[in-house]
Scaffold this motif. Structure first.
Motif, PDB file in Angstrom:
ATOM      1  N   LEU A 149      50.556  46.933  34.718  1.00  0.00           N
ATOM      2  CA  LEU A 149      49.098  46.844  34.715  1.00  0.00           C
ATOM      3  C   LEU A 149      48.625  45.394  34.682  1.00  0.00           C
ATOM      4  N   ILE A 150      49.411  44.519  34.049  1.00  0.00           N
ATOM      5  CA  ILE A 150      49.061  43.108  33.951  1.00  0.00           C
ATOM      6  C   ILE A 150      49.912  42.330  34.944  1.00  0.00           C
ATOM      7  N   HIS A 151      49.271  41.455  35.712  1.00  0.00           N
ATOM      8  CA  HIS A 151      50.011  40.696  36.708  1.00  0.00           C
ATOM      9  C   HIS A 151      51.097  39.859  36.043  1.00  0.00           C
ATOM     10  N   PRO A 152      52.333  39.891  36.571  1.00  0.00           N
ATOM     11  CA  PRO A 152      53.427  39.107  35.982  1.00  0.00           C
ATOM     12  C   PRO A 152      53.062  37.627  35.898  1.00  0.00           C
ATOM     13  N   GLN A 153      53.405  37.012  34.786  1.00  0.00           N
ATOM     14  CA  GLN A 153      53.204  35.587  34.525  1.00  0.00           C
ATOM     15  C   GLN A 153      51.759  35.221  34.201  1.00  0.00           C
ATOM     16  N   THR A 154      50.852  36.192  34.135  1.00  0.00           N
ATOM     17  CA  THR A 154      49.481  35.927  33.723  1.00  0.00           C
ATOM     18  C   THR A 154      49.069  36.993  32.726  1.00  0.00           C
ATOM     19  N   ASP A 155      47.862  36.852  32.193  1.00  0.00           N
ATOM     20  CA  ASP A 155      47.329  37.892  31.311  1.00  0.00           C
ATOM     21  C   ASP A 155      46.190  38.643  32.001  1.00  0.00           C
ATOM     22  N   ILE A 156      46.178  38.615  33.340  1.00  0.00           N
ATOM     23  CA  ILE A 156      45.111  39.255  34.106  1.00  0.00           C
ATOM     24  C   ILE A 156      45.397  40.744  34.261  1.00  0.00           C
ATOM     25  N   VAL A 157      44.484  41.573  33.768  1.00  0.00           N
ATOM     26  CA  VAL A 157      44.562  43.018  33.997  1.00  0.00           C
ATOM     27  C   VAL A 157      43.983  43.275  35.383  1.00  0.00           C
ATOM     28  N   MET A 158      44.828  43.677  36.317  1.00  0.00           N
ATOM     29  CA  MET A 158      44.412  43.764  37.714  1.00  0.00           C
ATOM     30  C   MET A 158      43.580  45.001  38.027  1.00  0.00           C
ATOM     31  N   LEU A 159      43.837  46.091  37.312  1.00  0.00           N
ATOM     32  CA  LEU A 159      43.080  47.316  37.566  1.00  0.00           C
ATOM     33  C   LEU A 159      41.596  47.052  37.306  1.00  0.00           C
ATOM     34  N   GLY A 160      40.764  47.256  38.327  1.00  0.00           N
ATOM     35  CA  GLY A 160      39.334  46.996  38.205  1.00  0.00           C
ATOM     36  C   GLY A 160      38.921  45.598  38.626  1.00  0.00           C
ATOM     37  N   TYR A 161      39.905  44.774  39.058  1.00  0.00           N
ATOM     38  CA  TYR A 161      39.604  43.403  39.466  1.00  0.00           C
ATOM     39  C   TYR A 161      38.856  43.403  40.798  1.00  0.00           C
ATOM     40  N   LYS A 162      37.785  42.623  40.901  1.00  0.00           N
ATOM     41  CA  LYS A 162      36.942  42.606  42.108  1.00  0.00           C
ATOM     42  C   LYS A 162      37.398  41.499  43.050  1.00  0.00           C
ATOM     43  N   ILE A 163      37.673  41.872  44.283  1.00  0.00           N
ATOM     44  CA  ILE A 163      38.066  40.922  45.312  1.00  0.00           C
ATOM     45  C   ILE A 163      36.809  40.328  45.959  1.00  0.00           C
ATOM     46  N   PRO A 164      36.702  39.019  46.086  1.00  0.00           N
ATOM     47  CA  PRO A 164      35.497  38.409  46.660  1.00  0.00           C
ATOM     48  C   PRO A 164      35.377  38.643  48.165  1.00  0.00           C
ATOM     49  N   MET A 165      34.139  38.575  48.661  1.00  0.00           N
ATOM     50  CA  MET A 165      33.829  38.644  50.100  1.00  0.00           C
ATOM     51  C   MET A 165      34.421  39.886  50.761  1.00  0.00           C
ATOM     52  N   TRP A 166      34.391  40.999  50.061  1.00  0.00           N
ATOM     53  CA  TRP A 166      35.111  42.177  50.545  1.00  0.00           C
ATOM     54  C   TRP A 166      34.556  42.742  51.849  1.00  0.00           C
ATOM     55  N   ASP A 167      33.242  42.769  51.980  1.00  0.00           N
ATOM     56  CA  ASP A 167      32.654  43.310  53.211  1.00  0.00           C
ATOM     57  C   ASP A 167      33.125  42.528  54.431  1.00  0.00           C
ATOM     58  N   GLN A 168      33.282  41.216  54.280  1.00  0.00           N
ATOM     59  CA  GLN A 168      33.766  40.402  55.397  1.00  0.00           C
ATOM     60  C   GLN A 168      35.220  40.716  55.727  1.00  0.00           C
ATOM     61  N   VAL A 169      36.026  40.994  54.713  1.00  0.00           N
ATOM     62  CA  VAL A 169      37.432  41.353  54.939  1.00  0.00           C
ATOM     63  C   VAL A 169      37.519  42.589  55.840  1.00  0.00           C
ATOM     64  N   ILE A 170      36.772  43.628  55.485  1.00  0.00           N
ATOM     65  CA  ILE A 170      36.809  44.866  56.269  1.00  0.00           C
ATOM     66  C   ILE A 170      36.260  44.641  57.673  1.00  0.00           C
ATOM     67  N   GLU A 171      35.140  43.939  57.770  1.00  0.00           N
ATOM     68  CA  GLU A 171      34.519  43.709  59.078  1.00  0.00           C
ATOM     69  C   GLU A 171      35.437  42.950  60.017  1.00  0.00           C
ATOM     70  N   ILE A 172      36.059  41.885  59.528  1.00  0.00           N
ATOM     71  CA  ILE A 172      36.918  41.062  60.374  1.00  0.00           C
ATOM     72  C   ILE A 172      38.133  41.856  60.865  1.00  0.00           C
ATOM     73  N   CYS A 173      38.726  42.640  59.988  1.00  0.00           N
ATOM     74  CA  CYS A 173      39.914  43.415  60.383  1.00  0.00           C
ATOM     75  C   CYS A 173      39.565  44.489  61.407  1.00  0.00           C
ATOM     76  N   GLU A 174      38.426  45.124  61.254  1.00  0.00           N
ATOM     77  CA  GLU A 174      38.026  46.145  62.226  1.00  0.00           C
ATOM     78  C   GLU A 174      37.678  45.511  63.563  1.00  0.00           C
ATOM     79  N   ARG A 175      37.031  44.355  63.557  1.00  0.00           N
ATOM     80  CA  ARG A 175      36.723  43.663  64.813  1.00  0.00           C
ATOM     81  C   ARG A 175      37.993  43.191  65.503  1.00  0.00           C
ATOM     82  N   ALA A 176      38.941  42.675  64.729  1.00  0.00           N
ATOM     83  CA  ALA A 176      40.208  42.229  65.309  1.00  0.00           C
ATOM     84  C   ALA A 176      40.970  43.404  65.912  1.00  0.00           C
TER      85      ALA A 176
END
Length: 327
Positions: free
Chosen positions: A246-273
């Motif tokens: 649940l916690i990323h190795p070597q950090t204390d970051i709980v990844m579950l629920g972590y928000k990825i930035p600029m997500w709409d652009q990620v999806i849009e670019i991949c679909e256009r490509a």
């Protein structure tokens, strides 16, 4: 298959099924028969049977899952090899998908030493990539600190001999830093349907561990599913060896629920490509998120089927066939 290779493979299967038997309480012979059925009927490899939890599934559920042989057959049918060079060759990829590539780069072969040195002076930190290798093989980092010109000539000649491409190092968005040294990326698996519309089927955050140059799942990285609508990490982490956390190795970051930035652009670019190269229906896009941009690093015409089915949401063979054969 060579006889000795076949014997060694069977021994490996028996050994791994023995270990599984010790965990489940079922006999080794039960698991062997069940695995052979899964292999013959559904094309599941031993890794999927064990690490992918195929042994837990009913035949009805197994029929919904993407397996190695199902993926191979889909790629053979829907990924036209006449067009896969746009993905396999990094120079052609950067040229063909230029609107999604916002970094300095140059191919060493065909360039002069003067151009090479000018590039280093403009971009002192670079990534060196063999043009046609996969899974991060041969990728390394170089930092120019005013090295002697003789040393630079040796480097230039070596890169030209190995047909390398160099790119400026990208500096990722602060929210994409997880205590490691590599560029962490999103692997977005897309499918271009018969109507020419691109669909991102699943997205995986690939977070490197330690001081590796690449974040690949195959090179020790940790993977997490990302919800397509919200851009939020929606699963525990998993390594290639099958370890979960649940916690990323070597950090204390709980990844579950972590928000990825600029997500709409990620999806849009991949679909256009995806829509730009409909002749190759199945692609796994590696996407970098910097402070002010989202861009493609590369595209893989043989996307790792494990990323579909070993983590988070499953049943992608059924989902894929619904798009390829709409009612």
């Amino acid at each position: 298959m060579n006889f000795n290779i076949a014997i060694n493979y069977f021994k490996r299967i028996w050994r791994e099924l023995s270990q599984l038997s010790g965990q489940t309480g079922y006999s080794r012979m039960y698991h062997l028969c069940d695995y052979l059925s899964a292999f013959v009927r559904h094309g599941a490899h031993i890794r999927q049977y064990i690490i992918g939890d195929f042994w837990r599934l009913s035949n009805a559920e197994r029929s919904r899952r993407l397996t190695f042989y199902r993926m191979m057959n889909l790629e053979k049918k829907y990924n036209n090899r006449k067009y896969t060079h746009y993905l396999n060759n990094k120079k052609e990829f950067n040229e063909f998908f230029h609107e999604f590539v916002h970094r300095g780069w140059m191919c060493i072969k065909g360039s002069t030493f003067s151009e090479f040195k000018d590039f280093l002076e403009k971009y002192p930190s670079i990534i060196i990539k063999p043009l046609n290798d996969k899974q991060g093989n041969g990728i390394r980092k170089f930092t120019y600190t005013g090295q002697d010109e003789t040393d630079l000539h040796h480097l230039f000649d070596d890169l030209a001999a190995h047909d390398a491409l160099i790119e400026e190092c990208l500096y990722q968005h602060p929210d994409m830093v997880f205590g490691n040294t590599c560029l962490n990326t999103i692997r977005a698996m897309s499918l271009c349907g018969p109507d020419g519309k691109g669909h991102v089927m699943k997205a995986i955050l690939r977070a490197g561990v330690g001081d590796t140059v690449v974040d690949n799942y195959a090179r020790g990285g940790s993977i997490y599913e990302v919800d397509l609508k919200t851009g939020v990490v929606s699963s525990y982490g998993k390594s290639k060896a099958g370890d979960v956390h649940l916690i990323h190795p070597q950090t204390d970051i709980v990844m579950l629920g972590y928000k990825i930035p600029m997500w709409d652009q990620v999806i849009e670019i991949c679909e256009r490509a995806s829509e730009k190269l409909p002749q190759v229906a199945f692609v796994g896009w590696d996407v970098a998120i910097t402070k002010d941009s989202v861009q493609l690093i590369e595209g893989n015409c043989s996307a790792d089927y494990e990323l579909y089915e070993y983590l988070g949401n499953t049943g992608f063979y059924e989902k894929i066939m619904a798009i390829l054969n709409p009612k």
